[in-house]
Design an enzyme around this catalytic site. Structure first.
Site, PDB file in Angstrom:
ATOM      1  N   LYS A 266       0.822  -1.227   0.000  1.00 44.32           N
ATOM      2  CA  LYS A 266       0.000   0.000   0.000  1.00 44.32           C
ATOM      3  C   LYS A 266       0.845   1.261   0.000  1.00 44.32           C
ATOM      4  CE  LYS A 266       0.296  -1.604   4.421  1.00 44.32           C
ATOM      5  NZ  LYS A 266       0.193  -2.959   4.950  1.00 44.32           N
TER       6      LYS A 266
ATOM      7  N   ASP B  69      -0.789   3.848   8.028  1.00 46.44           N
ATOM      8  CA  ASP B  69      -1.158   2.698   7.199  1.00 46.44           C
ATOM      9  C   ASP B  69      -2.576   2.872   6.641  1.00 46.44           C
ATOM     10  OD1 ASP B  69      -0.769  -0.343   6.520  1.00 46.44           O
ATOM     11  OD2 ASP B  69      -2.699  -0.226   7.556  1.00 46.44           O
TER      12      ASP B  69
ATOM     13  N   LYS C  90      -4.080   3.332   2.613  1.00 44.46           N
ATOM     14  CA  LYS C  90      -5.172   2.539   2.027  1.00 44.46           C
ATOM     15  C   LYS C  90      -6.312   3.448   1.555  1.00 44.46           C
ATOM     16  CE  LYS C  90      -3.855  -1.484   4.742  1.00 44.46           C
ATOM     17  NZ  LYS C  90      -3.973  -2.116   6.085  1.00 44.46           N
TER      18      LYS C  90
ATOM     19  N   GLY D  64      -2.518 -11.026   7.353  1.00 45.00           N
ATOM     20  CA  GLY D  64      -2.203 -12.434   7.525  1.00 45.00           C
ATOM     21  C   GLY D  64      -1.687 -13.026   6.236  1.00 45.00           C
TER      22      GLY D  64
END
Lengths: 324, 324
Positions: free
Chosen positions: A105, A201, A205, A302
């Protein structure tokens, strides 16, 4: 069956997840694409490092050019993280005629226009589903099935670390510092948690979501951003008394011809669909002028969930390569 | 700019929604596809009928062949509902080289293999996103972004009428018959509600979901199906005491090499993501072996939401036609 060769830049969490998915779902992926997909080369810092996953050692390389310049490689998958050298590697791969998939990202948000235009100029595909909300296929939906809509709002819980911390503070009455330490011990938060807890973060996005939904690029550093490091037990309790939960929301809304956007902690009423999104789960809430309200919910991080998004992009590119 | 001509079979709820979306989002759709899309002909029973929407009367026709045989029409959109003559019209359109979009779950579920194979044989596209869960883009996600997964489970609340009735019974303690009458008065339930309340509509949708997720076709009539017409206030109250809500669930789960499937009312614990899906909303819960648990939530019916899914399919086909 046509062979499609893939080079991986990076072999951390997401890279190994992508490799594992191609192994475990190999037959289905071959049926879906009509191609034999193989990861032939993997860029790593230390080829001799012991790993939990068994990979023929001949696939490892320390030299990015053995991937970026290999005429046999059709698709380059960038999962290094960080803006550089990731962005430069992607641009070089495109200029060498390779399609690119990334989960990064920061690199996409910082270089959105250049990456898109270099891909178009070189007639290659560029896909980045995994860069927002991990395994949740929201970018693809915005660009395909929902593309008949003018979008009015995109709001999301797009950072699992902060959602885990806020959920634990809300459910167990714990203090921010204690939950953060616990999250770090469990591997849900990084040793330096700044990018997560300060909303950076999430801003990366949101920049990508806005570019796709509104065709409006805003650099992440230009998005008003407040993290959760100042949220106290008292804030959580006060929200509870008002029948609300505090969530770190990345949000963009049309207002006439403008778009209003921010990343900040907000109080959501318990009846809001995003209020029920707990712990490490992510969700993106979309309002379109035809479809109305939609929500996508799932695992935003994950190894395998994010690898699922990378593999979905690889499969779409493989189908296009096979159709040529 | 390339022109793409579209013929509509049917001009009820979904047909008018599709027409409206093309009008209101015309500029964005042209930018997205690089094409000028136009609905040039519309099959109706009565061209002279007064309508709420203004359409040049020359577009209306009573003769399906003026659409199915028109060499200028690239895409046929079937929104008649019912199995026949809808399925025969779609097959004829494909054999005449036209790509087909439909919202018709009954016709797709009853003729899945034939529609897919005739489309492939004639090298045309066949898309049916709107046939399951209205505006929610779940079929596209299963076939593209999530296609690197082996799926383990697909469960959904895919019928808005029954979910509205069960929600009202749960929240207001009303009896089934009273809520049904109220829903009919509000237009949420049809005069003959059998297909909805007996689970037949949900079984059609589950048949389509299973075909896409598991590559396994089961005719809707072979899916064990129980509706909600026997659910009493006492059942709802007993579920409440156990901390549960009753929902009409269409569900398919892998069990070894088998798939177990059914449509029936089930008690869901309040903590289950599907328990929070209320009134006319739909949601589909997907578990993949890489992505883990995902949920898609939104409006499963209605003129514009379902039209949004039809338009998404039209746009994808227009992009493919433009690329030829």
């Amino acid at each position: 069956m046509k062979k499609i060769k893939i080079g991986l830049l990076g072999f951390g969490n997401i890279g190994t997840g992508t490799y594992r998915i191609l192994e475990m779902n190999h037959r289905k992926i071959a049926e879906t694409t009509g191609c034999e997909l193989e990861i032939t080369r993997i860029l790593v810092n230390d080829p001799s490092k012991k790993r939990e996953i068994s990979v023929p050692s001949g696939k490892f390389t320390k030299d990015p050019d053995t991937i970026l310049n290999d005429p046999e490689i059709d698709i380059v998958v960038e999962v290094l993280g960080g803006i550089e050298p990731a962005a430069s590697y992607m641009l070089k791969a495109m200029k060498n005629g390779k399609s690119v998939v990334t989960a990064n990202k920061a690199a996409v948000a910082a270089n959105f226009a250049e990456l898109k235009s270099v891909a178009a100029a070189n007639n290659v595909l560029f896909r980045f589903e995994a860069s927002v909300a991990g395994g949740i296929p929201v970018l693809n939906a915005l660009s395909t099935a929902l593309s008949g809509n003018e979008f009015e709002e995109i709001s999301g819980i797009v950072n699992g670390t902060t959602n885990y911390i806020l959920t634990q503070m809300t459910e167990n009455g714990s203090a921010y510092e204690d939950v953060l330490k616990d999250a770090q011990a469990k591997g849900f938060a990084e040793a330096d948690p700044t990018a997560d807890v300060e909303g950076i973060d999430a801003a990366n996005k949101l920049s990508i979501l806005m570019a796709l939904a509104f065709g409006k690029y805003v650099a992440p550093s230009d998005i008003p951003t407040t993290g959760i490091s100042k949220i106290t037990k008292a804030d959580i309790d006060a929200a509870k008394e008002r029948g609300c939960k505090i969530k770190l929301l990345a949000s963009a809304k049309k207002n006439g011809n403008d778009v209003e956007y921010s990343v900040k902690p907000v109080e959501l009423p318990l009846s809001h669909p995003l209020a029920g999104v707990s712990n490490e789960f992510n969700a993106v809430f979309v309002t379109g002028n035809a479809v109305g309200e939609l929500m996508f919910y799932g695992r935003g991080a994950g190894s395998l969930p994010t690898g699922s998004a990378v593999m979905g992009d690889i499969i779409e590119i493989a189908k296009a390569v096979a159709a040529k």
